[in-house]
Write an enzyme that holds these catalytic residues in place. Structure first.
Site, PDB file in Angstrom:
ATOM      1  CG  ASP A   1     -14.746 145.787 -31.951  1.00 36.44           C
ATOM      2  OD1 ASP A   1     -15.935 145.513 -32.150  1.00 36.44           O
ATOM      3  OD2 ASP A   1     -13.846 145.643 -32.790  1.00 36.44           O
TER       4      ASP A   1
ATOM      5  CG  ASN B   1     -12.682 134.188 -26.170  1.00 29.28           C
ATOM      6  OD1 ASN B   1     -13.418 133.800 -25.265  1.00 29.28           O
ATOM      7  ND2 ASN B   1     -13.139 134.720 -27.280  1.00 29.28           N
TER       8      ASN B   1
ATOM      9  CG  ASP C   1     -19.521 132.038 -24.891  1.00 30.77           C
ATOM     10  OD1 ASP C   1     -19.036 132.820 -25.747  1.00 30.77           O
ATOM     11  OD2 ASP C   1     -19.738 130.834 -25.119  1.00 30.77           O
TER      12      ASP C   1
ATOM     13  CG  ASP D   1     -14.788 141.674 -29.412  1.00 30.37           C
ATOM     14  OD1 ASP D   1     -14.834 141.313 -30.594  1.00 30.37           O
ATOM     15  OD2 ASP D   1     -13.883 142.389 -28.955  1.00 30.37           O
TER      16      ASP D   1
END
Length: 275
Positions: free
Chosen positions: A146, A154, A163, A189
């Site tokens: 992760d 984000n 992205d 992620d």
């Protein structure tokens, strides 16, 4: 009309001679050429091929795109001039349809953003790694990874920047891993790696390289984005253990690595159970 397997013919290259003439009529593709078989050394030629050598007069080759790569489909005839009369378009149509199926299957197993394999790719590759491990007795590792601080990226810079970051990270990790290592994206992620043919020391060195590469400066929305990574690792030693059990162990190890982020020395945790 007879079909021949490509791999055996490729091994005995001296037994195959390509003529330089193109097929006529509708066969403008350079891949369609007349081939005559000459058996100069029969020691390693399969018996079934020896039985055909006096019957096959010409062969055409049709390129195929398969899941494991490109190949050649060889189709033979016992009559000279058969393909000039009969044509080869229908053979090419079959090859095109097979290529379409292959591409569709590949797209179904590919993450559209990072172009890495996706969740649908995981179970078959895990089963293959498990089978190889059982045969060889060599360990393999399943790594769940992760990104740290990804949610903050984000929330502050937008999903487009997130992205962009995911694409950069996936390319970075892919460059660190060997071509034979599996790297796929589960979603968000979350990533999975399948690392085979490694001892404990080699595994830890690879994980350290992943951590170091992730600590490099990434950029999104025109600014530097500091991120990190947390990894949970499960190791199979070659004895029978289910793929789901390995994933559960890797997930538990990842949970511990993330929960002890402030006090950990390493960004990864290896599950203590070894099968």
């Amino acid at each position: 009309m007879l079909e021949l397997e490509v791999p055996e013919l490729n091994k005995e290259r001296r037994n195959i001679q390509h003529s330089s003439s193109q097929m006529g009529n509708d066969d403008s593709d350079a891949a369609h050429r007349k081939i005559h078989i000459y058996c100069q050394n029969t020691d390693r030629i399969p018996c079934w091929q020896l039985s055909l050598k006096d019957n096959i007069k010409e062969i055409i080759t049709v390129p195929l795109q398969l899941e494991f790569g490109s190949a050649k489909w060889l189709v033979g005839s016992d009559r000279l001039g058969f393909f000039e009369c009969f044509g080869t378009k229908h053979f090419q149509l079959f090859a095109d349809l097979l290529g379409l199926v292959t591409r569709s299957r590949r797209m179904a197993q590919q993450d559209p953003l990072t172009k890495l394999p996706n969740r649908a790719y995981l179970q078959p590759r895990l089963a293959e790694a498990q089978a190889r491990s059982e045969r060889s007795g060599r360990k393999f590792a399943v790594v769940l990874a992760d990104l740290d601080n990804f949610k903050q990226v984000n929330d502050t810079l937008g999903h487009g920047s997130g992205d962009e970051l995911l694409m950069q990270v996936s390319q970075c990790w892919r460059s660190v891993l060997r071509p034979t290592d599996v790297l796929l994206r589960l979603g968000g992620d979350e990533f999975v790696m399948i690392l085979e043919e490694m001892d404990r020391g080699q595994l830890e060195r690879v994980l350290d390289r992943i951590a170091s590469a992730t600590g490099n400066e990434f950029r999104a929305a025109g600014r530097a984005v500091p991120i990190g990574v947390s990894m949970g690792v499960a190791i199979s030693s070659g004895r029978l253990v289910s793929e789901s059990a390995l994933l559960r162990r890797a997930d538990k190890a990842l949970y511990i690595a993330k929960s002890k982020k402030s006090e950990r020395e390493k960004c990864y945790r290896i599950h203590p159970d070894f099968e």
